[in-house]
Design an enzyme around this catalytic site. Structure first.
Site, PDB file in Angstrom:
ATOM      1  N   HIS A 165       0.801  -1.233   0.000  1.00  0.00           N
ATOM      2  CA  HIS A 165       0.000   0.000   0.000  1.00  0.00           C
ATOM      3  C   HIS A 165       0.829   1.277   0.000  1.00  0.00           C
ATOM      4  O   HIS A 165       0.282   2.366   0.065  1.00  0.00           O
ATOM      5  CB  HIS A 165      -0.963   0.021   1.189  1.00  0.00           C
ATOM      6  CG  HIS A 165      -0.272   0.114   2.526  1.00  0.00           C
ATOM      7  ND1 HIS A 165       0.180  -0.987   3.193  1.00  0.00           N
ATOM      8  CD2 HIS A 165       0.045   1.172   3.301  1.00  0.00           C
ATOM      9  CE1 HIS A 165       0.750  -0.613   4.329  1.00  0.00           C
ATOM     10  NE2 HIS A 165       0.690   0.698   4.415  1.00  0.00           N
TER      11      HIS A 165
HETATM   12  C1  UD1 Z   1      -2.122   5.230   5.925  1.00  0.00           C
HETATM   13  C2  UD1 Z   1      -0.841   5.765   6.532  1.00  0.00           C
HETATM   14  C3  UD1 Z   1       0.265   4.737   6.367  1.00  0.00           C
HETATM   15  C4  UD1 Z   1      -0.144   3.396   6.919  1.00  0.00           C
HETATM   16  C5  UD1 Z   1      -1.477   2.960   6.338  1.00  0.00           C
HETATM   17  C6  UD1 Z   1      -1.933   1.720   7.035  1.00  0.00           C
HETATM   18  C7  UD1 Z   1      -0.464   8.189   6.442  1.00  0.00           C
HETATM   19  C8  UD1 Z   1       0.257   9.269   5.738  1.00  0.00           C
HETATM   20  N1  UD1 Z   1      -0.398   6.985   5.855  1.00  0.00           N
HETATM   21  O1  UD1 Z   1      -1.910   5.086   4.530  1.00  0.00           O
HETATM   22  O2  UD1 Z   1       1.419   5.168   7.066  1.00  0.00           O
HETATM   23  O3  UD1 Z   1       0.846   2.449   6.625  1.00  0.00           O
HETATM   24  O4  UD1 Z   1      -2.454   4.001   6.526  1.00  0.00           O
HETATM   25  O5  UD1 Z   1      -2.907   1.025   6.355  1.00  0.00           O
HETATM   26  O6  UD1 Z   1      -1.062   8.410   7.464  1.00  0.00           O
HETATM   27  N2  UD1 Z   1      -9.346   4.365   1.881  1.00  0.00           N
HETATM   28  C9  UD1 Z   1     -10.588   3.811   1.815  1.00  0.00           C
HETATM   29  N3  UD1 Z   1     -11.132   3.335   2.964  1.00  0.00           N
HETATM   30  C10 UD1 Z   1     -10.535   3.414   4.180  1.00  0.00           C
HETATM   31  C11 UD1 Z   1      -9.259   3.998   4.226  1.00  0.00           C
HETATM   32  C12 UD1 Z   1      -8.672   4.471   3.068  1.00  0.00           C
HETATM   33  O7  UD1 Z   1     -11.184   3.703   0.740  1.00  0.00           O
HETATM   34  O8  UD1 Z   1     -11.116   2.961   5.180  1.00  0.00           O
HETATM   35  C13 UD1 Z   1      -8.720   4.844   0.616  1.00  0.00           C
HETATM   36  C14 UD1 Z   1      -9.093   6.277   0.280  1.00  0.00           C
HETATM   37  O9  UD1 Z   1      -9.217   6.363  -1.102  1.00  0.00           O
HETATM   38  C15 UD1 Z   1      -7.851   7.060   0.708  1.00  0.00           C
HETATM   39  C16 UD1 Z   1      -6.733   6.063   0.469  1.00  0.00           C
HETATM   40  O10 UD1 Z   1      -7.301   4.788   0.748  1.00  0.00           O
HETATM   41  O11 UD1 Z   1      -7.679   8.219  -0.039  1.00  0.00           O
HETATM   42  C17 UD1 Z   1      -5.528   6.299   1.342  1.00  0.00           C
HETATM   43  O12 UD1 Z   1      -5.904   6.374   2.722  1.00  0.00           O
HETATM   44  P1  UD1 Z   1      -4.978   7.207   3.747  1.00  0.00           P
HETATM   45  O13 UD1 Z   1      -5.440   6.991   5.125  1.00  0.00           O
HETATM   46  O14 UD1 Z   1      -4.839   8.617   3.278  1.00  0.00           O
HETATM   47  O15 UD1 Z   1      -3.549   6.574   3.532  1.00  0.00           O
HETATM   48  P2  UD1 Z   1      -3.134   5.050   3.531  1.00  0.00           P
HETATM   49  O16 UD1 Z   1      -2.570   4.707   2.208  1.00  0.00           O
HETATM   50  O17 UD1 Z   1      -4.253   4.226   4.068  1.00  0.00           O
HETATM   51  N1  UDP Z   2      -3.592  -6.617   8.474  1.00  0.00           N
HETATM   52  C1  UDP Z   2      -4.902  -7.102   8.589  1.00  0.00           C
HETATM   53  N2  UDP Z   2      -5.573  -7.422   7.450  1.00  0.00           N
HETATM   54  C2  UDP Z   2      -5.041  -7.310   6.205  1.00  0.00           C
HETATM   55  C3  UDP Z   2      -3.710  -6.803   6.104  1.00  0.00           C
HETATM   56  C4  UDP Z   2      -3.029  -6.463   7.243  1.00  0.00           C
HETATM   57  O1  UDP Z   2      -5.413  -7.247   9.704  1.00  0.00           O
HETATM   58  O2  UDP Z   2      -5.710  -7.625   5.215  1.00  0.00           O
HETATM   59  C5  UDP Z   2      -2.871  -6.253   9.698  1.00  0.00           C
HETATM   60  C6  UDP Z   2      -1.484  -6.828   9.882  1.00  0.00           C
HETATM   61  O3  UDP Z   2      -1.543  -8.115  10.454  1.00  0.00           O
HETATM   62  C7  UDP Z   2      -0.851  -5.808  10.825  1.00  0.00           C
HETATM   63  C8  UDP Z   2      -1.463  -4.500  10.356  1.00  0.00           C
HETATM   64  O4  UDP Z   2      -2.641  -4.847   9.633  1.00  0.00           O
HETATM   65  O5  UDP Z   2      -1.234  -6.073  12.160  1.00  0.00           O
HETATM   66  C9  UDP Z   2      -0.510  -3.715   9.491  1.00  0.00           C
HETATM   67  O6  UDP Z   2      -1.176  -2.589   8.993  1.00  0.00           O
HETATM   68  P1  UDP Z   2      -0.804  -1.899   7.608  1.00  0.00           P
HETATM   69  O7  UDP Z   2      -0.021  -2.819   6.772  1.00  0.00           O
HETATM   70  O8  UDP Z   2      -2.075  -1.359   7.055  1.00  0.00           O
HETATM   71  O9  UDP Z   2       0.048  -0.635   8.061  1.00  0.00           O
HETATM   72  P2  UDP Z   2       1.608  -0.405   8.361  1.00  0.00           P
HETATM   73  O10 UDP Z   2       2.031  -1.388   9.396  1.00  0.00           O
HETATM   74  O11 UDP Z   2       2.349  -0.521   7.072  1.00  0.00           O
HETATM   75  O12 UDP Z   2       1.648   1.008   8.837  1.00  0.00           O
END
Ligand code: UD1
Ligand code: UDP
Length: 353
Positions: A201
């Protein structure tokens, strides 16, 4: 003592859950849980409150998606109002997402003490939005709870006074240790017995259509030898949809999974391919080989001690590395110190004292 926790995105929930539990067991502690709403889909948020047994948030700021400035600003505006009303004695923030940094800034201006859980991690790569969040949050925090020795060293180099730094271990692993016995493989038709598990992601991997196409093609190559299960983050799903690809049958792209299902899949995987911070750590604990599609990591201990290997953008290497793993020549690792299921208890004891 009134402690307010701020969570917002998926990885925050696994980190806050054990700290909340450990503080709940202490007398004289009152807790409030604020969800910023950065993540909002049921499978990115609600499911974790159920599976991790976290009480429903007291307040949801419902900030949702947006640019970095929009998202950060919305958290700041909503949280400032909440904090002016509730005036907690301490705010705990988790990890490195925008909600974490925004909360630290608001608390600092209101002169409310902040504790940062998972402090001190550095990738030394400021093109990652999370690195900026880590630096600012640590700079503004009064208590810094680190998961490993390298975190302490990074903070010391930046001039953080030693009395603010507390090496407690990895709280995300607390959740894993507690829930591993309840982890259960997801049920879906055609689930293979042997597979590679993928999560991706990072904007650097998924936001550029050419780069993402290369990665998907490489995963299709892997899937010819070993089925690939890919629960895709919504950011990634949106990007893949724009590519209009016809992926082959061995590559299963699916919705994000619940924690218990994803954990079981990690435990049983032949190999994990990821760019997630948390998954690098969990695979190290589970001693499952992990190939990380990033040039650097803020979690170097997963490489030096654990099963993690950084492949950067060299996706053409995936096949070779997986062949090696399947031939029984996977990198062996061990579990880092204090990744023992009790990190949150240590943090709670420090907070309470
Ligand atoms: C965010 C964090 C990242 C983390 C990740 C965990 C920041 C800058 N980034 O990235 O560090 O590793 O979360 O998963 O804070 N969206 C949905 N539904 C949701 C959430 C997100 O559709 O419930 C989509 C939206 O289009 C949104 C995009 O995902 O614009 C990105 O979401 P955002 O929270 O901005 O950043 P992540 O890529 O999720
Ligand atoms: N995770 C989950 N379901 C998924 C993918 C990841 O529960 O489909 C869990 C994973 O086991 C870990 C956490 O989400 O506990 C990691 O989150 P993510 O990768 O979104 O964020 P990051 O750690 O990169 O910030």
């Amino acid at each position: 003592m009134h402690i307010l926790h701020v969570v917002g995105a998926r990885p925050n929930f696994m980190k806050a859950a054990p700290v909340f539990r450990a503080l709940r067991d202490r007398s004289g502690v009152r807790q409030t849980l604020v969800h910023t709403g950065q993540h909002y889909d049921a499978n990115m948020s609600d499911i974790f409150f159920v599976q991790l047994e976290i009480p429903a948030p007291d307040i949801n700021l419902e900030v949702g998606a947006g640019t970095h400035a929009q998202q950060t600003a919305k958290v700041m505006i909503g949280l400032e109002e909440t904090l002016l009303q509730s005036r907690p004695d301490l705010v705990l923030v988790y990890g490195d997402v925008n909600s974490t940094m925004a909360a630290a800034v608001v608390c600092s201006k209101l002169q409310i003490p902040v504790g940062h859980v998972e402090a001190g991690l550095r990738s030394f790569d400021r093109t990652m939005p999370e690195e900026v969040n880590r630096i600012i949050t640590d700079r503004l925090s009064d208590m810094l709870f680190t998961p490993s020795e390298d975190g302490d060293q990074n903070l010391a180099v930046e001039g953080v006074p030693a009395e603010k730094i507390h090496l407690v271990g990895n709280v995300m692993i607390d959740t894993l240790v507690r829930l591993l016995p309840r982890a259960q493989l997801p049920v879906f038709e055609g689930r293979p017995r042997e597979y590679a598990l993928v999560t991706l992601h990072r904007p650097s991997n998924v936001d550029d259509p050419t780069g993402l196409t290369r990665i998907i093609q490489a995963l299709e190559g892997v899937a010819r030898e070993l089925p690939v299960l890919f629960p895709a983050h919504p950011r990634t799903q949106n990007r893949i949809a724009q590519l209009a690809l016809n992926t082959n049958r061995g590559l299963h792209i699916m919705e994000p999974l619940g924690y218990l299902e994803f954990l079981a899949l990690q435990r049983e995987a032949v190999v994990v391919i990821t760019d997630s911070g948390g998954v690098q750590e969990e695979s190290t604990y589970l001693q499952v080989p992990c190939l990380t599609l990033r040039e650097n990591t803020e979690r170097p201990i997963t490489v030096t001690m654990g099963t993690n290997m950084l492949l950067g953008s060299r996706v053409d290497q995936l096949g070779i590395e997986i062949e090696r793993i399947m031939a029984g020549e996977a990198k062996r690792g061990s579990i880092p110190p204090l990744w023992d299921g009790h990190a949150a208890e240590r943090a709670a004891a420090i907070v309470a004292s």
